[in-house]
Design a protein around this motif. Structure first.
Motif, short mmCIF file in Angstrom:
data_model
loop_
_atom_site.label_atom_id
_atom_site.label_comp_id
_atom_site.label_asym_id
_atom_site.label_seq_id
_atom_site.Cartn_x
_atom_site.Cartn_y
_atom_site.Cartn_z
N GLN A 1 -4.74 -23.65 24.79
CA GLN A 1 -4.48 -24.34 23.53
C GLN A 1 -5.38 -23.81 22.42
O GLN A 1 -4.92 -23.57 21.29
CB GLN A 1 -4.72 -25.85 23.71
N ASP A 2 -6.64 -23.59 22.74
CA ASP A 2 -7.57 -23.05 21.75
C ASP A 2 -7.13 -21.65 21.31
O ASP A 2 -7.20 -21.31 20.12
CB ASP A 2 -8.99 -22.99 22.33
N THR A 3 -6.70 -20.85 22.28
CA THR A 3 -6.24 -19.49 21.95
C THR A 3 -5.01 -19.53 21.06
O THR A 3 -4.89 -18.77 20.09
CB THR A 3 -5.93 -18.72 23.25
N ASP B 1 -4.08 -21.99 19.06
CA ASP B 1 -4.46 -22.46 17.73
C ASP B 1 -5.07 -21.33 16.90
O ASP B 1 -4.77 -21.17 15.71
CB ASP B 1 -5.48 -23.62 17.84
N THR B 2 -5.94 -20.54 17.54
CA THR B 2 -6.58 -19.42 16.85
C THR B 2 -5.54 -18.39 16.40
O THR B 2 -5.57 -17.88 15.27
CB THR B 2 -7.63 -18.76 17.75
N LYS C 1 -6.62 -26.14 28.28
CA LYS C 1 -7.41 -26.36 27.06
C LYS C 1 -7.77 -25.02 26.42
O LYS C 1 -7.72 -24.85 25.19
CB LYS C 1 -8.68 -27.12 27.41
N SER C 2 -8.12 -24.05 27.26
CA SER C 2 -8.45 -22.72 26.76
C SER C 2 -7.21 -22.07 26.13
O SER C 2 -7.30 -21.42 25.07
CB SER C 2 -8.98 -21.85 27.90
#
Length: 461
Positions: free
Chosen positions: A412-414, A416-417, A409-410
Motif C-alpha cells: 500500500q505504501d509503495t 501510494d508513493t 501494508k508495504s
C-alpha cells in the motif's frame, strides 16, 4: 493524496479532473487487490484468534477435570469433620477407612525474655547494629537490629523479611511487660526454632511449644506425619487432620469413618460439565465456519468456511469422542445418554437414558474419561498440535497472516508513493501544456493585431 491543483487557466480545460481520472484508473486494479487481500487476512486472523482462545479454554477445562477428579465419581464423607476432612486426588477409589487421631502436628514456638517497658522497649541501647539469628533445620535467618531499635521494630523486621520463609513474630503483653513470640509454619519433630546472635534478645529465651509430629491410626495401623495435611497414607486420598479423636464415657476412642463411594450424581455433574465445555468450543467453531443464507437467497461465507484446519481439528475431536474406551461394560458416551444434534452437532444428555445406565454401570464412565488412555488424555493429545503457543497449527497460521498484513501494508505504501509520483508527473505535463497553449494564444493575438493594423493602414489611403 496531496498535490498541486491544476485548473487549466490558459487552456480552459479541467486538467485537475483529467489527472484525477488517470491516477484513479492506474490505482484501481492494485488498490482493489490490496483491499480484498487485507480484508480477508484481517477477518481470517480475527477468526483464528477466536478459535485459539476457545481451544485454549477447552484444553484448560480438560486439565481442570483431571486435577479436580471430575470423573472420579466419588462421594466423600468423614463421619466427624471436627477430627478430619477428606478430598479426592488422582487415583482415588472406593473404600472405607477407620481413623484415630491421638495428636496433631504442631510448630515450634519460642519466647524472648520479658521487657518491662512494653513493646516500645529499646532492645539495642548501643550505637552499632547487632544481629538476632533465628535458626531452623540448620539454616540461620539473620535480623539486623539497628541502634535504638524497639521490640516492636524487631517484630516488624522479622515479619517483613522472613514471613515468606514461614516465620511470624508477635508481641504478648501482660502486667509484667512485653515479650516477643516467634512461631514457624513448619511442623514436626526436628523443626525447632533456636535464637542466637549478639543482640541480647536471645538471652534467656524459652521454648513455648516444641514441634510435634501428628500421631494417628488408619485401620489400626499406627502412623506419624510432620504435617496435618496427609497425602501419602492412602492412594488418591487427601486427609486433613483437624482435631484429636474424642472418647466415650468409658474412655474408649471414638473412631472417625472416612468413606469413598461411587456417586452417580457426581459423575453426572462431571459429564454435564464436559458437554458444556465441548459445546462452548463447537459454538465458536460453527460461528467462524458457517454459511449464512441471506433474505434474497444468496449466501455469505464466514472467514473460515471450508477451512481444512478447522475440519481437521473437529474431526480429530469427534473421532476420539466416538471411539470406544474404558474397561467397563459400557464403553461409549452414547451408552450413557450423550446425543448429538443433527443441526450444528451440539451435545446434550438424555436424562432417562443416563438414569438407566448409571443405575448399574456408573463406574464405567470413570474408565472412559480417566487414565493415560482415557478420553480426556486423548483429547489433550489430538488438540495439542493445533494449540501449541508458538508452533501449533493455529499459531503458525496467525503468524503467516500477520506477515501477509505487513506485506500488504508495504504494498500500500509503495502504491501510494507511485501514485503520488504519477500525479505529479501528469500535473507537470498538463501545466506545461497549459503554458504552451497560453503562449500560442498570445502569439495568435499578436499576429492578429499586426494584420488588423496593416488592414487599417490600407483603408486610410
Amino acid at each position: 493524496m496531496a498535490g498541486t491543483t491544476v485548473s487549466g487557466i490558459g487552456s480552459g480545460i479541467d486538467t485537475q479532473a483529467i489527472v484525477k481520472s488517470l491516477v484513479d484508473a492506474q490505482r484501481a486494479p492494485k488498490q482493489a487487490q490490496i483491499n480484498t487481500q487485507t480484508l480477508k487476512a484481517t477477518t481470517t486472523l480475527s477468526s483464528i484468534g477466536k478459535i485459539q482462545a476457545a481451544l485454549d479454554a477447552f484444553r484448560g477445562a480438560l486439565t481442570s477435570m483431571t486435577t479436580g477428579n471430575s470423573f472420579g465419581g466419588l462421594a466423600l464423607k468423614s463421619s466427624d469433620e471436627k477430627v478430619a476432612t477428606i478430598t479426592a486426588g488422582a487415583g482415588a477409589a472406593n473404600g472405607t477407612f477407620r481413623l484415630e487421631v491421638g495428636q496433631l502436628a504442631s510448630a515450634s514456638k519460642v519466647s524472648t525474655k520479658v521487657y518491662a517497658g512494653g513493646a516500645t522497649s529499646v532492645v539495642n541501647p548501643g550505637t552499632s547494629t547487632t544481629t538476632l539469628s533465628i535458626t531452623q533445620n540448620g539454616k540461620a535467618h539473620d535480623v539486623s537490629i539497628p541502634a535504638g531499635a524497639t521490640l516492636q521494630d524487631v517484630r516488624e523486621s522479622i515479619n517483613s523479611q522472613f514471613g515468606t520463609a514461614g516465620f511470624s513474630a508477635n508481641i504478648l503483653t501482660d502486667a509484667s511487660g512485653s515479650r516477643l513470640v516467634i512461631t514457624s509454619t513448619k511442623m514436626g519433630v526436628g523443626s525447632d526454632i533456636t535464637l542466637g546472635g549478639n543482640s541480647g534478645i536471645d538471652t534467656g529465651y524459652t521454648v513455648v511449644d516444641p514441634p510435634k509430629n501428628a500421631e494417628y491410626k488408619l485401620d489400626g495401623i499406627a502412623m506419624t506425619s510432620k504435617s496435618n495435611d496427609i497425602t501419602d497414607a492412602v492412594s488418591g486420598l487427601n486427609i486433613k487432620l483437624v482435631g484429636t479423636s474424642p472418647k466415650d464415657s468409658k474412655d474408649n476412642v471414638i473412631e472417625t469413618t472416612l468413606s469413598l463411594t461411587t456417586s452417580a450424581t457426581a459423575l453426572k455433574s462431571g459429564l454435564k460439565g464436559f458437554i458444556d465445555t465441548y459445546n462452548a468450543l463447537l459454538k465458536v467453531v460453527n460461528e467462524e465456519t458457517r454459511v449464512t443464507k441471506n433474505a434474497d437467497g444468496t449466501v455469505t461465507a464466514a472467514a473460515l468456511t471450508g477451512d481444512a484446519s478447522m475440519r481437521a481439528l473437529m474431526t480429530s475431536i469427534r473421532e476420539e469422542m466416538n471411539a470406544l474406551s474404558g474397561n467397563g461394560t459400557m464403553k461409549s458416551l452414547a451408552a450413557f445418554g450423550v446425543t448429538t444434534a443433527q443441526d450444528g452437532g451440539a451435545l446434550s444428555l438424555d436424562d432417562k437414558k443416563w438414569d438407566k445406565a448409571a443405575a448399574t454401570n456408573a463406574a464405567d464412565l470413570t474408565s472412559i474419561f480417566n487414565g493415560k488412555n482415557g478420553l480426556i488424555a486423548r483429547l489433550q493429545n489430538v488438540t495439542e498440535p493445533f494449540a501449541k503457543a508458538a508452533t501449533g497449527t493455529l499459531a503458525e497460521r496467525s503468524k503467516t497472516l500477520s506477515e501477509s498484513l505487513t506485506k500488504l501494508k508495504s504494498e500500500q505504501d509503495t502504491l501510494d508513493t507511485r501514485m503520488e509520483a504519477l500525479q505529479k508527473s501528469l500535473q507537470d505535463k498538463y501545466n506545461n501544456m497549459d503554458s504552451l497553449v497560453t503562449q500560442l494564444r498570445q502569439q495568435q493575438n499578436n499576429v492578429l493585431g499586426t494584420l488588423n493594423a496593416l488592414n487599417n493602414a490600407k483603408s486610410d489611403k
